[in-house]
Enzyme design. Sequence first.
Site, PDB file in Angstrom:
ATOM      1  N   ASP A   1       0.822  -1.184  -0.139  1.00 26.56           N
ATOM      2  CA  ASP A   1       0.016  -0.031   0.004  1.00 26.56           C
ATOM      3  C   ASP A   1       0.812   1.172   0.043  1.00 26.56           C
ATOM      4  OD1 ASP A   1      -2.207  -1.879   0.233  1.00 26.56           O
ATOM      5  OD2 ASP A   1      -2.867  -1.015   1.930  1.00 26.56           O
TER       6      ASP A   1
ATOM      7  N   SER B   1     -36.123  -6.235 -10.032  1.00 24.87           N
ATOM      8  CA  SER B   1     -35.972  -6.941  -8.787  1.00 24.87           C
ATOM      9  C   SER B   1     -35.885  -8.310  -9.034  1.00 24.87           C
ATOM     10  CB  SER B   1     -36.782  -6.294  -7.886  1.00 24.87           C
ATOM     11  OG  SER B   1     -38.010  -6.605  -8.297  1.00 24.87           O
ATOM     12  N   LEU B   2     -35.942  -9.220  -8.054  1.00 24.15           N
ATOM     13  CA  LEU B   2     -35.963 -10.570  -7.958  1.00 24.15           C
ATOM     14  C   LEU B   2     -36.842 -11.046  -7.241  1.00 24.15           C
ATOM     15  CD1 LEU B   2     -31.889 -11.153  -7.497  1.00 24.15           C
ATOM     16  CD2 LEU B   2     -33.366 -11.636  -9.563  1.00 24.15           C
TER      17      LEU B   2
ATOM     18  N   GLU C   1     -24.467 -16.819  -7.302  1.00 21.38           N
ATOM     19  CA  GLU C   1     -23.685 -15.735  -6.787  1.00 21.38           C
ATOM     20  C   GLU C   1     -24.227 -15.337  -5.448  1.00 21.38           C
ATOM     21  OE1 GLU C   1     -24.821 -12.644  -9.555  1.00 21.38           O
ATOM     22  OE2 GLU C   1     -23.767 -13.780 -11.073  1.00 21.38           O
TER      23      GLU C   1
ATOM     24  N   LYS D   1     -26.036 -13.076  -2.672  1.00 21.33           N
ATOM     25  CA  LYS D   1     -26.918 -11.878  -2.860  1.00 21.33           C
ATOM     26  C   LYS D   1     -26.323 -10.975  -1.929  1.00 21.33           C
ATOM     27  CE  LYS D   1     -31.540 -10.310  -3.114  1.00 21.33           C
ATOM     28  NZ  LYS D   1     -31.465  -9.175  -2.380  1.00 21.33           N
TER      29      LYS D   1
ATOM     30  N   ASP E   1     -25.721  -7.743   0.502  1.00 21.19           N
ATOM     31  CA  ASP E   1     -26.536  -6.663   1.265  1.00 21.19           C
ATOM     32  C   ASP E   1     -26.113  -5.316   0.874  1.00 21.19           C
ATOM     33  OD1 ASP E   1     -28.998  -6.510   2.316  1.00 21.19           O
ATOM     34  OD2 ASP E   1     -28.101  -7.247   4.468  1.00 21.19           O
TER      35      ASP E   1
ATOM     36  N   GLU F   1     -23.401  -4.150  -7.174  1.00 22.96           N
ATOM     37  CA  GLU F   1     -23.954  -3.802  -6.073  1.00 22.96           C
ATOM     38  C   GLU F   1     -22.833  -3.109  -5.117  1.00 22.96           C
ATOM     39  OE1 GLU F   1     -26.867  -4.708  -5.316  1.00 22.96           O
ATOM     40  OE2 GLU F   1     -27.353  -5.213  -3.174  1.00 22.96           O
TER      41      GLU F   1
ATOM     42  N   TYR G   1     -22.290  -7.682 -11.247  1.00 26.13           N
ATOM     43  CA  TYR G   1     -23.059  -8.757 -11.362  1.00 26.13           C
ATOM     44  C   TYR G   1     -23.814  -8.912 -12.862  1.00 26.13           C
ATOM     45  CZ  TYR G   1     -26.664  -6.587  -9.019  1.00 26.13           C
ATOM     46  OH  TYR G   1     -27.660  -5.683  -8.647  1.00 26.13           O
TER      47      TYR G   1
ATOM     48  N   LYS H   1     -29.141 -17.724 -11.434  1.00 22.85           N
ATOM     49  CA  LYS H   1     -29.323 -17.235 -12.706  1.00 22.85           C
ATOM     50  C   LYS H   1     -29.027 -18.325 -13.817  1.00 22.85           C
ATOM     51  CE  LYS H   1     -27.769 -12.727 -11.293  1.00 22.85           C
ATOM     52  NZ  LYS H   1     -26.777 -11.800 -11.483  1.00 22.85           N
TER      53      LYS H   1
ATOM     54  N   LYS I   1     -33.136 -16.979  -0.167  1.00 27.69           N
ATOM     55  CA  LYS I   1     -32.710 -16.044   0.983  1.00 27.69           C
ATOM     56  C   LYS I   1     -32.566 -17.078   1.916  1.00 27.69           C
ATOM     57  CE  LYS I   1     -33.460 -11.933   1.028  1.00 27.69           C
ATOM     58  NZ  LYS I   1     -34.768 -11.070   0.764  1.00 27.69           N
TER      59      LYS I   1
ATOM     60  N   CYS J   1     -26.355 -11.902  45.634  1.00 27.84           N
ATOM     61  CA  CYS J   1     -26.514 -13.135  44.704  1.00 27.84           C
ATOM     62  C   CYS J   1     -27.875 -13.769  44.553  1.00 27.84           C
ATOM     63  CB  CYS J   1     -25.355 -14.057  44.830  1.00 27.84           C
ATOM     64  SG  CYS J   1     -25.802 -15.775  43.987  1.00 27.84           S
TER      65      CYS J   1
ATOM     66  N   CYS K   1     -27.818 -17.455  45.899  1.00 29.02           N
ATOM     67  CA  CYS K   1     -27.565 -17.623  47.399  1.00 29.02           C
ATOM     68  C   CYS K   1     -27.603 -16.701  48.448  1.00 29.02           C
ATOM     69  CB  CYS K   1     -25.847 -18.592  47.416  1.00 29.02           C
ATOM     70  SG  CYS K   1     -24.869 -17.221  47.030  1.00 29.02           S
TER      71      CYS K   1
ATOM     72  N   CYS L   1     -20.485 -13.177  42.525  1.00 27.65           N
ATOM     73  CA  CYS L   1     -21.199 -13.667  43.570  1.00 27.65           C
ATOM     74  C   CYS L   1     -19.796 -14.096  44.664  1.00 27.65           C
ATOM     75  CB  CYS L   1     -22.127 -14.992  43.359  1.00 27.65           C
ATOM     76  SG  CYS L   1     -22.238 -15.946  44.879  1.00 27.65           S
TER      77      CYS L   1
ATOM     78  N   CYS M   1     -22.601 -21.383  47.184  1.00 29.75           N
ATOM     79  CA  CYS M   1     -23.594 -20.804  46.059  1.00 29.75           C
ATOM     80  C   CYS M   1     -24.020 -21.995  45.334  1.00 29.75           C
ATOM     81  CB  CYS M   1     -23.134 -19.732  45.458  1.00 29.75           C
ATOM     82  SG  CYS M   1     -24.467 -19.251  44.054  1.00 29.75           S
TER      83      CYS M   1
HETATM   84  S1  IVH Z   1     -29.276  -9.615 -10.226  1.00 27.75           S
HETATM   85  C1  IVH Z   1     -32.915  -8.921 -12.894  1.00 27.75           C
HETATM   86  N1  IVH Z   1     -27.356 -10.294  -8.699  1.00 27.75           N
HETATM   87  O1  IVH Z   1     -30.730  -7.936  -5.392  1.00 27.75           O
HETATM   88  C2  IVH Z   1     -31.910  -9.145 -11.941  1.00 27.75           C
HETATM   89  N2  IVH Z   1     -28.813  -8.731  -7.984  1.00 27.75           N
HETATM   90  O2  IVH Z   1     -33.813  -8.007  -5.662  1.00 27.75           O
HETATM   91  C3  IVH Z   1     -31.138  -8.021 -11.312  1.00 27.75           C
HETATM   92  N3  IVH Z   1     -28.642  -8.274  -5.658  1.00 27.75           N
HETATM   93  O3  IVH Z   1     -31.743  -4.924  -7.023  1.00 27.75           O
HETATM   94  C4  IVH Z   1     -30.446  -8.364 -10.071  1.00 27.75           C
HETATM   95  N4  IVH Z   1     -26.562  -9.334  -5.257  1.00 27.75           N
HETATM   96  O4  IVH Z   1     -29.514  -5.007  -5.623  1.00 27.75           O
HETATM   97  C5  IVH Z   1     -28.383  -9.824  -8.925  1.00 27.75           C
HETATM   98  N5  IVH Z   1     -25.531 -11.331  -7.474  1.00 27.75           N
HETATM   99  C6  IVH Z   1     -26.761 -10.571  -7.612  1.00 27.75           C
HETATM  100  C7  IVH Z   1     -27.232  -9.760  -6.563  1.00 27.75           C
HETATM  101  C8  IVH Z   1     -28.224  -8.697  -6.625  1.00 27.75           C
HETATM  102  C9  IVH Z   1     -27.594  -8.547  -4.635  1.00 27.75           C
HETATM  103  C10 IVH Z   1     -29.653  -7.294  -5.328  1.00 27.75           C
HETATM  104  C11 IVH Z   1     -29.496  -6.081  -6.475  1.00 27.75           C
HETATM  105  C12 IVH Z   1     -31.189  -5.974  -6.828  1.00 27.75           C
HETATM  106  C13 IVH Z   1     -31.949  -7.010  -5.775  1.00 27.75           C
HETATM  107  C14 IVH Z   1     -33.048  -7.736  -6.694  1.00 27.75           C
END
Ligand code: IVH
Length: 680
Positions: free
Chosen positions: A36, A85-86, A117, A119, A121, A177, A229, A294, A318, A412, A415, A430, A436
């Site tokens: 670094d 979203s998923l 992959e 998910k 957070d 993400e 991703y 996927k 999940k 205590c 006791c 104690c 005790c």
């Molecule tokens: S794919 C059409 N891959 O999850 C699919 N999403 O509920 C698009 N997320 O808004 C998402 N890790 O923020 C994908 N490996 C991953 C992910 C991921 C986290 C989040 C992402 C998305 C949400 C979907």
Amino acid sequence: MDTVPDKAAQRAAYLRQEIERHNYLYYVVNAPEITDAEWDRLLQELRALEAEFPTLVTEDSPTQRVGTAPAAEFGEVRHRLPMLSLDNAFSTEDVQTFDRRVRERLGVEEEVGYACEPKLDGLAISITYENGALVQAATRGDGTTGEDVTHNIRTIASVPLKLRGTGWPSLLEARGEVFMPAAGFERLNRDATTRGEKTFVNPRNAAAGSLRQLDPRITATRPLEVFFYAVGVSDGGALPGLHSEVLSRLRDWGLRTCPEARVVLGVGGLLQYFSDLGERRSRLPYQIDGVVYKVDSLELQQRLGFVSRAPRWAIAHKFPAEEESTIVRGIEWQVGRTGALTPVARLEPVFVGGVTVSNATLHNIDELRRKDVRAGDTVIIRRAGDVIPEVVRVVAERRPEGAIAAELPAQCPVCGSAVVKHEDDAIARCTGGLYCPAQRKESLRHFASRRAMDIEGLGAKLIDQLVDSGLVANAADLFRLTAAQFSGLDRMGDKSAENLVGALARSKQTTLPRFLFALGIRDVGEATSLALAAHFGSLDALRTADLDTIQQVPDVGPIIAQHVFEFFSQPHNREVIDALIDHGVTWPAIEPSGNREVELPLAGKTIVVTGTLSSMSRDEAQDRIRALGGKASASVSRKTDYVVAGTEAGSKLAKANELGVPVLDEADFLKLIAHPPAGP
Ligand code: IVH
């Protein structure tokens, strides 16, 4: 303005290229070539050159990550392709249904290839590169329109301002993400606490709060990272036909992807990935809340298409939530083996981290005061992996009126003896000692436990009865009991009583380290017991030793030495030990090592535990390996000495076989830790 000498221009170009290359090696390939500090020197040199010759500054120079003026508000960005979203899966059946539907829609019988992959957070981000240069970054927003966070994203060192290599589409929108790694999150909150500022609730909020800063200079100080991703829109360049290949292309271009991504076959592969990752989840350096599956083929993805806002070709599986809220019924004090008083929150039962939790420890009075947990409070409970549940925090807004802070009791609760707390010690105790009943019970539990005397069948409930009925006051009393006395107790049949007498008789044949551990001397764990046994060789030598001699044992500090010395000075303890020996407790003799360095029996051994063991959890097995001086590792390599394989061992067992690493089954492992090679 001065004209720029060629040499300076060349040097600046070289430095820029080197810095970007080292970023790539560090963040994407995970194989840094320089320290670094060396990296910092390159950046400093470039800064100095650019300061001297301002015309050298380019938009994509690594010195230009942080813009200057804070913005008044975020601009809006309309996504060229909506950010979807998923759908979620919460059970094995949900995943089976997902896979079945995919195959039905595609009209295929054979197993489908899936990309898996974690998910992550954090929060979704879309980053657009035009002709290889980062031009825009936007949050997901409502999926159609997000916020322009270009200046903030530019401050994240692992996001390249310029794509590497060749072959990238002239328009490339990479999606991923933004997240905050666990260590960075903790550091951020620690610093906030020191400054008396508000802390973030979790890494996801911290990431969102850090990214949505109008002043990029603040974002620049936050430990944010990005895993890419997917590709959103792309133009002017072809992409490969599999999602997994797209990820590897993104990596080639310098865009970081998650190293845990894998391709598997069929629903069996999905579930295996889920359980493998679930097992390692708490050890990952970032938080994940599940796994994303996927369909790997982009062509099949297209054929499957979308329903409303989610694709049919992907699903998020999940993990059970690790944090839930519940209500505190009361705060109680538990008295431990050494008299330590531990505040425990009794809770409305709540399902968290895959189990129902009704108690959570608050560790000690300082922690209780710091978290200010009161009866009636709504609290956030966390249970991650196999660790014991803990109270993360109180939801202040939901505190009922008149809730009273819990105080350390003066007596205590078991006791009635006085409770003392020294200022330099977080723990209140104690003073009843073995008078005790709580301390007595805990000492007996410890004495009988698997890693101590290993008295099978002598569990907590039975010990409670034995102490409460007055049958047993100390460990030696256990060996006086007859089958008839046992069978007089609640829920004890004749058969169990016989078994227990048998187990007690068997336990008498032990080892000196186990015996020392079983005595429950304060702060003397398995490793210290081993060290003491190896050093002195016999109980007599140890119990007649003076304080100085005990202090000379390697790894035994002055405080533990004091505890050991005091323990053997107490007439009561000497009597119990003599009585145990009279009852026939015995162990094989050991050659004392004296002042030679004691080597723990598994020192230098690297052991990987995989699959499910029937006699202990994996964490416990790893603890035992460490207690005996070994290294418990998560991954198998040529350097691994043994792989311990329980049932349903998977890829690690296969790897061990492939590399020729010796594999132990559970029985072998138990033998190894009972009689480790070359140890006392
Ligand atoms: S794919 C059409 N891959 O999850 C699919 N999403 O509920 C698009 N997320 O808004 C998402 N890790 O923020 C994908 N490996 C991953 C992910 C991921 C986290 C989040 C992402 C998305 C949400 C979907």
